[in-house]
Design a protein around this motif. Structure first.
Motif, mmCIF file in Angstrom:
data_model
loop_
_atom_site.group_PDB
_atom_site.id
_atom_site.type_symbol
_atom_site.label_atom_id
_atom_site.label_comp_id
_atom_site.label_asym_id
_atom_site.label_seq_id
_atom_site.Cartn_x
_atom_site.Cartn_y
_atom_site.Cartn_z
ATOM 1 N N THR A 176 24.432 50.628 43.871
ATOM 2 C CA THR A 176 25.106 49.968 44.982
ATOM 3 C C THR A 176 25.250 48.481 44.688
ATOM 4 O OG1 THR A 176 24.264 51.575 46.573
ATOM 5 C CG2 THR A 176 25.021 49.476 47.449
ATOM 6 N N ALA A 177 26.485 48.002 44.766
ATOM 7 C CA ALA A 177 26.774 46.578 44.575
ATOM 8 C C ALA A 177 26.676 45.863 45.912
ATOM 9 C CB ALA A 177 28.167 46.403 43.999
ATOM 10 N N HIS A 178 26.539 44.537 45.855
ATOM 11 C CA HIS A 178 26.619 43.688 47.034
ATOM 12 C C HIS A 178 27.917 42.885 46.925
ATOM 13 C CE1 HIS A 178 22.380 44.789 47.202
ATOM 14 N NE2 HIS A 178 22.450 44.509 48.485
ATOM 15 N N VAL A 179 28.860 43.229 47.791
ATOM 16 C CA VAL A 179 30.202 42.646 47.751
ATOM 17 C C VAL A 179 30.233 41.381 48.583
ATOM 18 C CG1 VAL A 179 32.644 43.068 48.219
ATOM 19 C CG2 VAL A 179 31.147 44.973 47.574
ATOM 20 N N TRP A 180 30.819 40.317 48.006
ATOM 21 C CA TRP A 180 31.090 39.125 48.809
ATOM 22 C C TRP A 180 32.071 39.529 49.896
ATOM 23 C CZ3 TRP A 180 28.819 34.308 48.071
ATOM 24 C CH2 TRP A 180 29.289 33.281 48.899
ATOM 25 N N ALA A 181 31.673 39.345 51.153
ATOM 26 C CA ALA A 181 32.386 39.961 52.274
ATOM 27 C C ALA A 181 33.629 39.179 52.690
ATOM 28 C CB ALA A 181 31.440 40.147 53.452
ATOM 29 N N ALA A 182 34.487 38.898 51.722
ATOM 30 C CA ALA A 182 35.781 38.268 51.977
ATOM 31 C C ALA A 182 36.664 38.551 50.773
ATOM 32 C CB ALA A 182 35.643 36.758 52.185
ATOM 33 N N PRO A 183 37.962 38.753 50.987
ATOM 34 C CA PRO A 183 38.855 39.026 49.856
ATOM 35 C C PRO A 183 38.884 37.855 48.874
ATOM 36 C CG PRO A 183 39.918 39.555 51.943
ATOM 37 C CD PRO A 183 38.667 38.804 52.277
ATOM 38 N N PRO A 185 40.713 36.256 45.439
ATOM 39 C CA PRO A 185 41.876 36.385 44.551
ATOM 40 C C PRO A 185 41.417 36.739 43.142
ATOM 41 C CG PRO A 185 41.420 34.071 45.007
ATOM 42 C CD PRO A 185 40.510 34.862 45.888
ATOM 43 N N LEU A 186 41.887 37.865 42.645
ATOM 44 C CA LEU A 186 41.449 38.343 41.341
ATOM 45 C C LEU A 186 42.608 38.411 40.357
ATOM 46 C CD1 LEU A 186 38.872 41.124 42.326
ATOM 47 C CD2 LEU A 186 38.404 38.874 41.364
ATOM 48 N N ASP A 187 43.460 37.382 40.402
ATOM 49 C CA ASP A 187 44.544 37.296 39.422
ATOM 50 C C ASP A 187 43.992 37.142 38.007
ATOM 51 O OD1 ASP A 187 46.500 37.355 41.503
ATOM 52 O OD2 ASP A 187 46.074 35.248 41.883
ATOM 53 N N SER A 188 42.831 36.501 37.894
ATOM 54 C CA SER A 188 42.136 36.365 36.621
ATOM 55 C C SER A 188 40.677 36.071 36.915
ATOM 56 C CB SER A 188 42.736 35.240 35.777
ATOM 57 O OG SER A 188 42.450 33.976 36.364
ATOM 58 N N VAL A 189 39.833 36.213 35.891
ATOM 59 C CA VAL A 189 38.418 35.887 36.069
ATOM 60 C C VAL A 189 38.253 34.400 36.363
ATOM 61 C CG1 VAL A 189 36.146 35.878 34.973
ATOM 62 C CG2 VAL A 189 37.687 37.809 34.616
ATOM 63 N N ALA A 190 39.060 33.561 35.732
ATOM 64 C CA ALA A 190 38.962 32.113 35.955
ATOM 65 C C ALA A 190 39.310 31.749 37.393
ATOM 66 C CB ALA A 190 39.875 31.368 34.983
ATOM 67 N N VAL A 191 40.320 32.384 37.955
ATOM 68 C CA VAL A 191 40.690 32.132 39.348
ATOM 69 C C VAL A 191 39.559 32.567 40.272
ATOM 70 C CG1 VAL A 191 42.243 32.871 41.195
ATOM 71 C CG2 VAL A 191 43.173 32.212 38.984
ATOM 72 N N ALA A 192 38.994 33.739 40.014
ATOM 73 C CA ALA A 192 37.884 34.227 40.825
ATOM 74 C C ALA A 192 36.675 33.308 40.730
ATOM 75 C CB ALA A 192 37.504 35.639 40.379
ATOM 76 N N ASP A 193 36.403 32.804 39.540
ATOM 77 C CA ASP A 193 35.267 31.901 39.330
ATOM 78 C C ASP A 193 35.411 30.640 40.169
ATOM 79 O OD1 ASP A 193 32.938 30.790 38.164
ATOM 80 O OD2 ASP A 193 34.145 29.813 36.605
ATOM 81 N N ALA A 194 36.588 30.027 40.139
ATOM 82 C CA ALA A 194 36.806 28.807 40.916
ATOM 83 C C ALA A 194 36.711 29.086 42.408
ATOM 84 C CB ALA A 194 38.178 28.212 40.569
ATOM 85 N N TRP A 195 37.284 30.179 42.849
ATOM 86 C CA TRP A 195 37.247 30.558 44.270
ATOM 87 C C TRP A 195 35.807 30.742 44.738
ATOM 88 C CZ3 TRP A 195 35.326 34.714 46.978
ATOM 89 C CH2 TRP A 195 35.804 34.920 48.284
#
Length: 242
Positions: A176-183, A185-195
């Motif tokens: 079971t993962a723990h999901v950050w409870a908000a969408p 942006p996963l256009d790239s790993v770098a975008v997700a990292d900054a977000w």
């Protein structure tokens, strides 16, 4: 060392860097050297004995800019996370060091350090249509994975917890993962990292912005879940408590 099969969907964002580091590690020499040959990490990887006895791991990383690394799969994936998620890992480490400076390392870690530890080890980011989010937050597993199954074709998933990446090398239904409870942006790993790094504040982490997700229930991730009786296991797919 345990060889990683990079074929499963959960490893797709990690495959390129993972294969390169694994190949160098297998060729001989310590894991830290294999990691240090990749660009992008805000730390330098060092052998585990560099960590003095009694020194908190997180404080040592923050103070020295070096990350002690053991010869195992857990630290292999932790190193990959430093390489691909540098802003997030640096931010979480700074918050850990700050909390240690304020409260020491004895007794309970407190809500901020607890949340950081859970997410750093077991976190997952999700970008998905709103109906999937509604079902996930309600832990309505049948609706999430069966009724709304076609919507998963529009979803993007990124495992960011290094312990979860390690465990997925030998998958089990109850993971079971723990999901950050908000969408995210996963256009790239770098975008997700900054977000993600921008959202890692003490206040937000103390509020535990995480929700559980049995990862092998994700459509396309595990052949057994094509039979919908897979989701009838109430030990794994637990309803939300009243």
């Amino acid at each position: 060392m345990t060889l990683v099969d990079w074929g499963p969907a959960w490893y797709a964002p990690w495959r390129d860097v993972g294969e390169r580091v694994q190949a160098r590690w297998r060729a001989g020499g310590p894991l830290c050297d294999a990691l240090n040959q990749e660009p992008g990490a805000p730390v330098r990887f060092v052998p585990q004995p560099a960590l003095p006895d009694g020194e908190p791991y997180e404080r040592f990383i923050h103070a020295t800019g070096t990350c002690p690394t053991r010869e195992n799969l857990h630290d292999f994936f932790n190193g990959l996370c430093w390489l691909r998620l540098p802003a997030t890992k640096r931010r979480l480490n700074a918050l850990q060091a700050q909390a240690i400076a304020q409260g020491g390392i004895g007794g309970r870690r407190g809500p901020v350090r607890d949340a950081i530890t859970v997410f750093d080890e077991n976190g997952l980011l999700l970008d998905a249509p709103a109906p999937l989010w509604t079902a996930l937050l309600a832990r309505d597993w049948r609706r999430l994975f069966v009724d709304l199954r076609p919507l998963w074709g529009e979803a993007k998933v990124l495992v960011v917890g290094h312990a979860l990446l390690e465990k997925l090398a030998a998958p089990r239904k109850d993971m079971t993962a723990h999901v950050w409870a908000a969408p995210c942006p996963l256009d790239s790993v770098a975008v997700a990292d900054a977000w993600l790094a921008a959202r890692c504040t003490p206040e937000r982490l103390a509020a535990k912005p995480l929700t559980p997700l049995p990862v092998l229930g994700i459509p396309g991730w595990w052949p057994a879940n094509e039979n919908f009786s897979f989701y009838d296991d109430s030990v794994v797919f637990r309803p939300r408590k009243p």
